[in-house]
Design an enzyme around this catalytic site. Structure first.
Site, mmCIF file in Angstrom:
data_model
loop_
_atom_site.group_PDB
_atom_site.id
_atom_site.type_symbol
_atom_site.label_atom_id
_atom_site.label_comp_id
_atom_site.label_asym_id
_atom_site.label_seq_id
_atom_site.Cartn_x
_atom_site.Cartn_y
_atom_site.Cartn_z
ATOM 1 C CE LYS A 77 -3.882 1.903 2.739
ATOM 2 N NZ LYS A 77 -4.695 1.706 3.963
ATOM 3 C CB SER A 152 -7.941 3.646 2.852
ATOM 4 O OG SER A 152 -7.086 3.083 3.824
ATOM 5 C CB SER A 176 -8.104 0.845 5.856
ATOM 6 O OG SER A 176 -8.773 2.066 5.692
HETATM 7 N N1 GLN Z 1 -12.931 4.154 6.599
HETATM 8 C C1 GLN Z 1 -12.255 4.621 7.758
HETATM 9 C C2 GLN Z 1 -11.882 6.071 7.595
HETATM 10 O O1 GLN Z 1 -12.259 6.642 6.636
HETATM 11 C C3 GLN Z 1 -11.077 3.761 8.061
HETATM 12 C C4 GLN Z 1 -9.846 4.123 7.337
HETATM 13 C C5 GLN Z 1 -8.662 3.288 7.690
HETATM 14 O O2 GLN Z 1 -8.773 2.271 8.362
HETATM 15 N N2 GLN Z 1 -7.496 3.760 7.281
HETATM 16 O O3 GLN Z 1 -11.220 6.662 8.401
#
Ligand code: GLN
Length: 494
Positions: A77, A152, A176
């Site tokens: 990532k 993400s 994410s």
């Molecule tokens: N969807 C969550 C957010 O927008 C989690 C994001 C993540 O785990 N990096 O913060």
């Protein structure tokens, strides 16, 4: 690439296939999927071959035994630093950023013989649930390219689901890894906070961030975790906890298994396909001999509210360094303009609207006069969420808690991007696990039918801190009984 990590490693160590040959195949497969999936921000054609040559040489020199992941192509990532290429966090702010060092987790993969084929797309600075917040455009779901892969870590999930690579690293601050794994029909694990070094992971919310893996199977997750877990002097929050050989007795079922099923997981927000898969998953564990106990996680309803105070508060502080001077994009300023204009314009040009929203929210909840009302209250809720989980594990004796990974299957690109609250609801079942610092794993839980398309649904298992070994075995029992993950998305129609 359909083989398991262990069989790839064995074939390369036995020199039945060279790491260079595998790297070429992976690069080819990734390249051919790119026009459809847009999973990558960079593909390292030359560097991957160089790394593969080095692995083949090490094997020729008799070092094979120290290379459990010999020749395994992996994707990283793009908020995890490598000392080559760029680390952009999918942001204009870091579009040109070249890290001088490699993250510990990525370095451990390299040391174990893995070949890094590229950096995957994400929501900018890992803020989002769909990859639509990437400054470089969204990734697509291999099951239906008009839909998001989740986020993400959406690029990582998409390429593993399409079998471009068998392993990708992701990061999970509020879901994410687990949500995109669910939306793409693969396995994603976020270990206990502190299990894996965060050194070289660009910080979003430091008390919640954790690196983890996306793989096709539980077995692959177990082997990859063995390699990347462990204390690191470069990250003082990494814990000095023994790393068990997770992959060794993976197939030994957990005896006297108790599975907690939270009342709150049957939320009306669940898509009917998710509700059905959840019921089926409960029945599967019952059939496997588990005792099912209904549990109460009353604070679940406040999880999103607490998370969207704690995470932005930490983000507003972590992202202060991106000011055009210390780090990141530097705007042009005119004659007569000063430092303040430079900061303002650099940040205005460098960040996407969602990241700005979080920074403003975070700054607000930390400001004097609001700190107690918001930030301190959120921390109290965080402690209560942890207490709910502890009660389930200790008082109710649960080995794991079962719930969906997300309330719905993959949604269409554009469907939620203009409605932050709808997007935040994606995190309903995942954020509490980060707030409590616990390990959580998503396994393929079946399919939902939407508009004539078959879309994967993910089931999540959450365990007590440091119970990854047991959690993987519980997940493996399910996977063995219901091999939903064996069904692959159809390759693109040509
Ligand atoms: N969807 C969550 C957010 O927008 C989690 C994001 C993540 O785990 N990096 O913060």
């Amino acid at each position: 690439m359909n083989d398991s990590l262990s069989s790839i490693g064995m074939a390369v160590r036995d020199r039945r296939v060279s790491a260079v040959e595998l790297a070429r195949r992976a690069l080819e497969s990734v390249r051919s999927d790119e026009p459809r999936l847009k999973a990558y921000l960079q593909v390292f054609d030359d560097e991957a071959i160089r790394q593969a040559q080095a692995v083949d040489e090490r094997i020729a020199c008799g070092e094979g035994d120290s290379l459990p992941l010999a020749g395994v192509p992996v994707a990283i990532k793009d908020n995890i630093c490598l000392s080559w290429g760029r680390t952009t966090c999918a942001s204009r702010m870091l579009e040109q950023y070249e890290s001088p060092f490699t993250a510990t987790a990525a370095q451990k993969l390299i040391d174990a013989g893995a070949i890094i084929v590229g950096k995957t797309n994400l929501d900018e600075f890992a803020m989002g649930s769909s990859t639509e917040n990437s400054a470089f455009g969204p990734s697509r779901n291999p099951w239906d390219p008009s839909r998001v892969p989740g986020g993400s870590s959406g690029g990582s999930a998409a390429t593993v689901a399409a079998r471009g690579v068998p392993l990708a690293l992701g990061s999970d601050t509020g879901g994410s890894i687990r949500q995109p794994a669910g939306l793409c029909g693969i396995v994603g694990i976020k270990p206990t906070y502190g299990r894996i070094s965060r050194y070289g992971l660009v910080a979003f919310a430091s008390s919640l961030d954790q690196i983890g893996t996306l793989t096709a199977t539980v077995e692959d997750a177990a082997l990859a975790l063995e390699v990347i877990c462990g204390p690191d002097p470069l990250d003082s929050t990494s814990a000095n906890h023994t790393v068990e050989r997770f992959s060794h007795d993976l197939d030994r079922p957990v005896t006297g298994l108790v599975i907690g099923v939270p009342r709150q997981a049957s939320n009306t927000a669940n898509h009917p396909g998710v509700a059905r898969a959840f019921e089926e998953a409960v029945k599967t564990y019952q059939k496997l001999g588990a005792r099912i106990v209904e549990i109460d996680l009353p604070m679940t309803d406040y999880g999103i509210a607490a998370y969207y105070i704690v995470a932005p508060a930490e983000a507003s502080s972590n992202l202060a360094r991106f000011d055009g001077i210390r780090y990141g994009h530097r705007a042009r300023i005119g004659a007569g303009e000063g430092l303040l204009e430079l900061y303002n314009r650099s940040r205005a040009e460098g960040f996407c609207p969602e990241v700005k929203r979080r920074i403003m929210l975070g700054t607000h909840v930390l400001s004097s006069g609001y700190y107690d009302a918001y930030y301190n209250t959120a921390l109290k809720v965080r402690r209560k969420i942890k207490a709910d989980y502890d009660a389930a594990f200790i008082a109710e004796g649960c080995h794991a808690i079962l719930m969906p990974a997300a309330p719905g299957p993959a949604f269409r690109i554009g469907e939620k991007v203009d409605d932050p609250l709808a997007m935040y609801l994606e995190d309903l079942y995942t954020v509490g696990v980060n707030l409590a610092g616990l390990p959580g794993i998503t396994v393929p839980g079946g399919f939902a039918q939407i508009d004539g398309t078959r879309l994967p649904v993910g089931m999540q298992l959450v365990g007590p801190a440091w119970s990854e070994g047991q959690l993987l075995r519980i997940a493996r029992m399910f996977e063995h009984e219901c091999p939903h993950g064996a069904e692959r998305p159809k390759p693109a129609a040509v």
